[in-house]
Structures are given as C-alpha cells and as structure tokens.
Scaffold this motif. Structure first.
Motif, short mmCIF file in Angstrom:
data_model
loop_
_atom_site.label_atom_id
_atom_site.label_comp_id
_atom_site.label_asym_id
_atom_site.label_seq_id
_atom_site.Cartn_x
_atom_site.Cartn_y
_atom_site.Cartn_z
N UNK A 42 12.96 4.78 0.14
CA UNK A 42 14.05 4.20 -0.73
C UNK A 42 13.49 3.32 -2.02
N UNK A 43 14.02 3.97 -3.08
CA UNK A 43 13.54 3.39 -4.50
C UNK A 43 14.75 2.37 -4.96
N UNK A 95 6.86 -2.21 -0.69
CA UNK A 95 5.94 -2.38 -1.85
C UNK A 95 6.58 -2.81 -2.97
N UNK A 96 6.08 -3.88 -3.77
CA UNK A 96 6.87 -4.21 -4.72
C UNK A 96 5.87 -4.22 -6.21
N UNK A 97 6.37 -3.86 -7.30
CA UNK A 97 5.56 -3.80 -8.48
C UNK A 97 6.13 -4.78 -9.62
N UNK A 98 5.53 -5.94 -9.83
CA UNK A 98 6.32 -6.73 -10.68
C UNK A 98 4.94 -7.21 -11.79
N UNK A 141 7.33 -2.37 -16.95
CA UNK A 141 5.94 -1.65 -16.48
C UNK A 141 6.37 -1.29 -15.03
N UNK A 142 6.68 -2.17 -14.06
CA UNK A 142 6.91 -2.15 -12.52
C UNK A 142 8.15 -0.82 -12.47
N UNK A 143 9.18 -0.73 -13.21
CA UNK A 143 10.10 -0.02 -12.79
C UNK A 143 9.52 1.57 -13.47
N UNK A 144 8.91 1.66 -14.49
CA UNK A 144 8.18 2.99 -15.01
C UNK A 144 7.09 3.32 -13.62
N UNK A 145 6.44 2.46 -13.19
CA UNK A 145 5.41 2.73 -12.02
C UNK A 145 6.46 3.42 -11.16
N UNK A 146 7.55 2.66 -10.67
CA UNK A 146 8.36 3.02 -9.54
C UNK A 146 8.80 4.53 -9.62
N UNK A 160 11.14 -2.48 -7.84
CA UNK A 160 10.64 -3.33 -9.12
C UNK A 160 11.99 -3.92 -9.73
N UNK A 161 11.95 -4.86 -10.25
CA UNK A 161 13.24 -5.45 -10.88
C UNK A 161 13.12 -4.99 -12.25
#
Length: 407
Positions: free
Chosen positions: A171-172, A203-206, A148-153, A119-120
């Motif tokens: 790998x995170x 997997x990417x969360x954005x 939001x994506x970083x918190x989910x990561x 996540x960026x």
C-alpha cells in the motif's frame, strides 16, 4: 525556480501509461512537486490538490489500484485548525474546516499480509507558523521536505511492481497534513481503507534528499520489531547507519506505531534550508536518493518470505525532552554520532551567532554541564533563563574555544 505547467505534466503521465513504463525519474517528480507553480503545497490548498492529481496520475501509470475512499485514489478528511498548539485536532465538517487529501495506491499480490510505504507530500505553502524564514511570506517549495520522500516512494513502487517480491501486498500512501500535526496519517490509521490487522510493517520516508558525502543515514523505529537491526545491517549497501529505537517521532510513522505496527523512518538529516524558501530541487542529492530506493527495496525483499513481524513497544524519546525557556539559535546535527553536539546551522541574530559560533562547531560544555550527546545538551540548555550568561566550550577542528553566551 521555473514554473511547471500542470496540463503538460498530466499529458506526459497519460502517454507514459499507454507505454506501461515508468518514464519518470526522481528529478522529474521532485521538480514538479517543488515547483513555484504549487506554491508550497499547503494542506487543503488548491495547489495541494494539483499535487494530489499529479500523484494519482503517477500511481495510475505505475498500474496501482485505487485504495482510498469508495474505490478512488483519494481519501479526504476535514478538520478544524487548532487555535492552541496543545489542542486536539477535531475531524469532521463544520465552520472554518479545511479538507486534506491522502493519495493511496495498492499493489495487490493476493497475499495474506500488506506492507505500507508512505511519505507526506504537503508542505508549508507561503510560510506561516512552521516556517523558519523571518522576511515575510514566500513560497516554501519543500524539495527535501518532502518531495524527496514522495519521489523515493514512487520509485520503490516501480521497483516492486516490475521485479519485486510477491509474497506481500503493498500500500503506497502520500499523506496530507503532516506539517500541521501528522493529520493525514493519523486519520488513515483510525479510518483505514484496508484491514490494519493484516499489516506486517510500515516504512516512512521523510526528508531523504540530502545524503551527505559520508553517506550517513538515520533510521528510526529499529526497536519496534526484533528483526530490524539484523535486516538493516544485512542489506546495507554501504551507508553509515545511525539507528534509533523509538517508534515515536515527528513524522507519519508515529501514527502506525501507535496502532501496534512495526515501523521504520528513513531520514538524511536537517540542514540550513529546512522550513525555508531555499529548500529547492536543485540542492538535492539524487544519486543518494537512488541508493536509498535500492536499500529500501532490498529491505523489503529480504523480508519477503518472513511471517508477519512481531511488534515491540519502545520508549517514547519525546517524553524525555526537557522544556526550554531559552534557545541557543542553532540547528543541531542529528546525524552526528561523536561526543558532543555538532552545530549544523546558525540562526541570524541569535545568541550563538552573536558569540561567534559556527557551523561545524561541536559543543562539549555548557556552563557547568558536560555535553556528550543531544540529550545532555538539551538538559544543559533547559537550566537557563532569559538574561542568563554562561560559558560555552566548543571543539572547532580540534581546538577548544570558549565563548560567552547571553540568552
């Protein structure tokens, strides 16, 4: 928004590490990353480095191993900013270079294959070219995009560390430079700190912080591995899934797809605060984010005993997008799966607002063209030039309304 003092946060991280527990919630991570103190986390800024230091502390707390450059959590890259949007980015130190920082942690299960979860964490700083705010410089906190994506990561990392499957390594990665061209993920994909031939999928969360009441969740990249649709439907806890095949899109999964790695991109949709100072932490749906954490963890668990996924190329949907000479001045609802193009936001002083169009209207006809989906809307819009006038038909709560639009 209240400012958060960095030293206090880092003290909390150290104390939590001693207890070897993840005492941080989704809200904790978002409220810190999206605080005014970080001034929008622009790539290469001192505030982005503050965010990177926070993320390194969180990864240490989660007992991840450093997987950046030379045994550190950081992977840095320097580049010359583009003067022309069509110009290729030039990496390497030189005059007028900016340095971005990827933050990378590794959960080593001594397995043959590795899953990349990313996540960026950068955003727009005080605004600039990517901002949709027209009233001058202001802090763009980027809570949904992409605290939001970083918190989910980080929560997925906690789940996999505590009770997750052990048949893969994980790998995170928190990427820098996404907002100005996927720079951090692109750099890693070409200068990896692990062997990419061992990677089974990414997997990417954005923008996963605004789950709607109907639980619509967009997942792109489902065509990049034959098993994706089966796994997603088998583990779906009740989301209304909008599945898209293409592995190419405006986020970091694209960098890995281009390395022949199967990808998924999770996304809860655009909104009226997108790329504006109003994208703040209090507006996120944290319960929805927690449900996404569970879903992603279940997808990973479902694939635990599977062999390395088979990669498939998909069509590049971005190549099919028509070029526009005019704009209607609306934010499309990219999660709408009905007939037409539903408007999710209306920009001030633009043709749509001047004609009386409203959020929730569904465009069903533009000039002589019937609009049945996003692509047909874009094709219809591409036919007009500045100064043209046409009729637009919208469905407003079941009533057909015709307006005159002047571009």
């Amino acid at each position: 928004m209240k400012k958060i003092v960095l030293p206090l946060i880092l003290v909390l991280i150290v104390s939590c590490k001693k207890e070897k527990t993840n005492a941080f919630t989704l809200q904790d991570d978002v409220y810190f990353l999206a605080s005014d103190s970080l001034k929008g986390r622009a790539t290469g800024s001192a505030e982005e480095l503050m965010a990177a230091e926070y993320l390194m502390g969180r990864m240490k707390d989660l007992q991840l191993n450093p997987a950046g450059d030379s045994g550190k959590f950081y992977q840095t890259f320097s580049f010359t900013p583009k003067k022309d949007p069509h110009q290729e980015v030039i990496y390497g130190r030189g005059d007028s270079t900016i340095t971005g920082t990827n933050v990378i942690g590794f959960l080593d299960n001594k397995a043959a294959h590795t899953v990349i979860i990313g996540a960026h964490y950068d955003h727009l700083g005080m605004g600039g070219a990517g901002s949709l705010y027209r009233e001058g410089a202001a802090i763009h906190n980027g809570a949904d995009d992409n605290a939001s994506g970083v918190a989910v990561l980080l929560q997925v990392a906690d789940s996999l560390q505590k009770k997750g499957p052990k048949s893969n390594n994980y790998l995170f990665m928190a990427f820098s430079g996404e907002e100005i061209g996927l720079l951090g993920s692109n750099y890693f994909s070409k200068n990896p700190t692990i062997d990419l031939s061992d990677v089974t999928y990414m997997i990417n969360m954005d923008m996963v912080g605004r789950l709607r009441e109907d639980k619509t969740l967009s997942i792109s990249g489902t065509g990049t591995a034959p098993i994706w649709n089966q796994v997603l439907n088998a583990t779906n806890p009740g989301f209304k899934l909008v599945l898209k095949e293409s592995g190419v899109g405006p986020s970091d999964h694209t960098s890995f797809y281009l390395q022949d790695i199967p990808v998924l991109h999770f996304f809860t949709g655009q909104h009226e605060d997108y790329h504006k100072p109003s994208d703040d932490a209090e507006k996120l749906n944290y319960e929805g984010m927690q449900q996404i954490v569970g879903f992603i963890t279940d997808v990973i668990s479902e694939l635990d005993d599977d062999p390395k996924l088979t990669f498939k190329k998909t069509k590049n949907e971005s190549e099919e997008v028509p070029r526009f000479k005019v704009a209607l001045g609306v934010v499309p609802d990219y999660l709408f799966d009905g007939e037409g193009m539903r408007i999710d936001g209306v920009s001030e002083d633009k043709p749509a607002q001047k004609a009386g169009l409203m959020k929730g209207d569904i465009v069903v006809q533009m000039g002589d063209s019937t609009v049945v989906d996003m692509m047909s809307y874009m094709r219809a819009l591409s036919a007009f030039e500045k100064g043209n006038t046409t009729k637009v038909v919208v469905d407003r709560k079941g009533e057909k309304i015709t307006v005159d639009i002047t571009f």
